[in-house]
Design a protein around this motif. Structure first.
Motif, PDB file in Angstrom:
ATOM      1  N   LYS A   1       0.868  -1.176   0.000  1.00 28.04           N
ATOM      2  CA  LYS A   1       0.000   0.000   0.000  1.00 28.04           C
ATOM      3  C   LYS A   1       0.905   1.226   0.000  1.00 28.04           C
ATOM      4  O   LYS A   1       1.803   1.335   0.837  1.00 28.04           O
ATOM      5  N   ILE A   2       0.679   2.143  -0.914  1.00 27.37           N
ATOM      6  CA  ILE A   2       1.510   3.335  -1.022  1.00 27.37           C
ATOM      7  C   ILE A   2       0.693   4.556  -0.610  1.00 27.37           C
ATOM      8  O   ILE A   2      -0.353   4.830  -1.207  1.00 27.37           O
ATOM      9  N   LEU A   3       1.177   5.270   0.395  1.00 25.07           N
ATOM     10  CA  LEU A   3       0.535   6.501   0.850  1.00 25.07           C
ATOM     11  C   LEU A   3       1.517   7.632   0.582  1.00 25.07           C
ATOM     12  O   LEU A   3       2.708   7.514   0.881  1.00 25.07           O
TER      13      LEU A   3
ATOM     14  N   ALA B   1       5.862  13.404   3.453  1.00 25.24           N
ATOM     15  CA  ALA B   1       5.721  12.076   4.072  1.00 25.24           C
ATOM     16  C   ALA B   1       5.357  12.191   5.551  1.00 25.24           C
ATOM     17  O   ALA B   1       5.897  11.487   6.402  1.00 25.24           O
ATOM     18  N   ARG B   2       4.428  13.074   5.865  1.00 24.92           N
ATOM     19  CA  ARG B   2       4.069  13.311   7.261  1.00 24.92           C
ATOM     20  C   ARG B   2       2.930  12.398   7.715  1.00 24.92           C
ATOM     21  O   ARG B   2       2.012  12.093   6.948  1.00 24.92           O
TER      22      ARG B   2
ATOM     23  N   VAL C   1      -3.410   9.793   7.192  1.00 19.62           N
ATOM     24  CA  VAL C   1      -2.489   8.662   7.055  1.00 19.62           C
ATOM     25  C   VAL C   1      -2.818   7.595   8.099  1.00 19.62           C
ATOM     26  O   VAL C   1      -2.890   6.397   7.782  1.00 19.62           O
ATOM     27  N   LEU C   2      -3.051   8.009   9.324  1.00 16.84           N
ATOM     28  CA  LEU C   2      -3.384   7.043  10.381  1.00 16.84           C
ATOM     29  C   LEU C   2      -4.698   6.332  10.075  1.00 16.84           C
ATOM     30  O   LEU C   2      -4.812   5.114  10.233  1.00 16.84           O
TER      31      LEU C   2
ATOM     32  N   ALA D   1      -5.636  -0.386   6.196  1.00 16.04           N
ATOM     33  CA  ALA D   1      -4.639  -1.242   5.558  1.00 16.04           C
ATOM     34  C   ALA D   1      -4.226  -2.382   6.481  1.00 16.04           C
ATOM     35  O   ALA D   1      -4.034  -3.515   6.044  1.00 16.04           O
ATOM     36  N   ARG D   2      -4.115  -2.069   7.767  1.00 15.86           N
ATOM     37  CA  ARG D   2      -3.669  -3.049   8.762  1.00 15.86           C
ATOM     38  C   ARG D   2      -4.680  -4.191   8.926  1.00 15.86           C
ATOM     39  O   ARG D   2      -4.318  -5.355   8.976  1.00 15.86           O
ATOM     40  N   TYR D   3      -5.952  -3.851   9.012  1.00 15.63           N
ATOM     41  CA  TYR D   3      -6.937  -4.874   9.352  1.00 15.63           C
ATOM     42  C   TYR D   3      -7.671  -5.460   8.148  1.00 15.63           C
ATOM     43  O   TYR D   3      -8.161  -6.583   8.210  1.00 15.63           O
TER      44      TYR D   3
END
Ligand SMILES: [Zn+2]
Length: 166
Positions: A58-60, A65-66, A71-72, A78-80
């Protein structure tokens, strides 16, 4: 100027891309279990620089790049839901969002004929290394992400080298 004039070259290129398309059937989960957050800088090739191919990660991307709220939010999904088990946060050398001050960026936009942007926080980092450490820690401390590895890295836009920072 019509939309076809403005985006015509890209749409014509896409027709060729479709003709040669070979990514059909890829899974939406990240094959390498990886999420990469990096800058929007056009010198960065997130997949190629890490030996990855489409389907792997996955590219954010955002300016600098903060680790922002968005993003969170994205990393939790993405995690779950998308197989992410590791996160790389990759800042880079010669980043426009590092080294200058917030007011420098507002002034630069104004000098380019832009509007008064002082109500926007651009998250400019006067100390890039410290900002990276803070962002990595913010992701590590985010309870919704659980206990997954989060690393901070620096990409050198002149050599292509990625080095671990924290
Ligand atoms: Zn940048």
């Amino acid at each position: 100027m019509t939309a076809d004039d403005i985006f015509g070259a890209e749409l014509r290129a896409n027709a060729d891309y479709v003709d040669a398309f070979a990514l059909s059937g890829l899974e939406a989960v990240a094959g390498a279990g990886l999420a990469v957050l990096t800058c929007m800088d056009s010198r960065i090739e997130p997949l190629a620089m890490l030996g990855l191919t489409p389907g792997d990660a996955k590219i954010l991307r955002n300016a600098g790049a903060r680790v922002t709220d968005d993003v969170l939010r994205t990393l939790v999904l993405a995690r779950y839901l998308l197989g992410v088990k590791r996160v790389m946060i990759i800042a880079h050398t010669r980043c426009r969002m590092a080294g200058a001050s917030e007011s420098d960026v507002h002034s630069a936009i104004h000098a380019m004929g832009g509007p008064d942007t002082r109500s926007i926080s651009f998250l400019v980092a006067t100390d890039q290394a410290q900002a990276l450490r803070t962002d990595v820690q913010r992701a590590r401390s985010w309870p919704y992400l659980g206990d997954i590895p989060v690393g901070g890295f620096m990409y050198d836009v002149e050599s292509g080298r990625v080095t671990r920072a924290c």
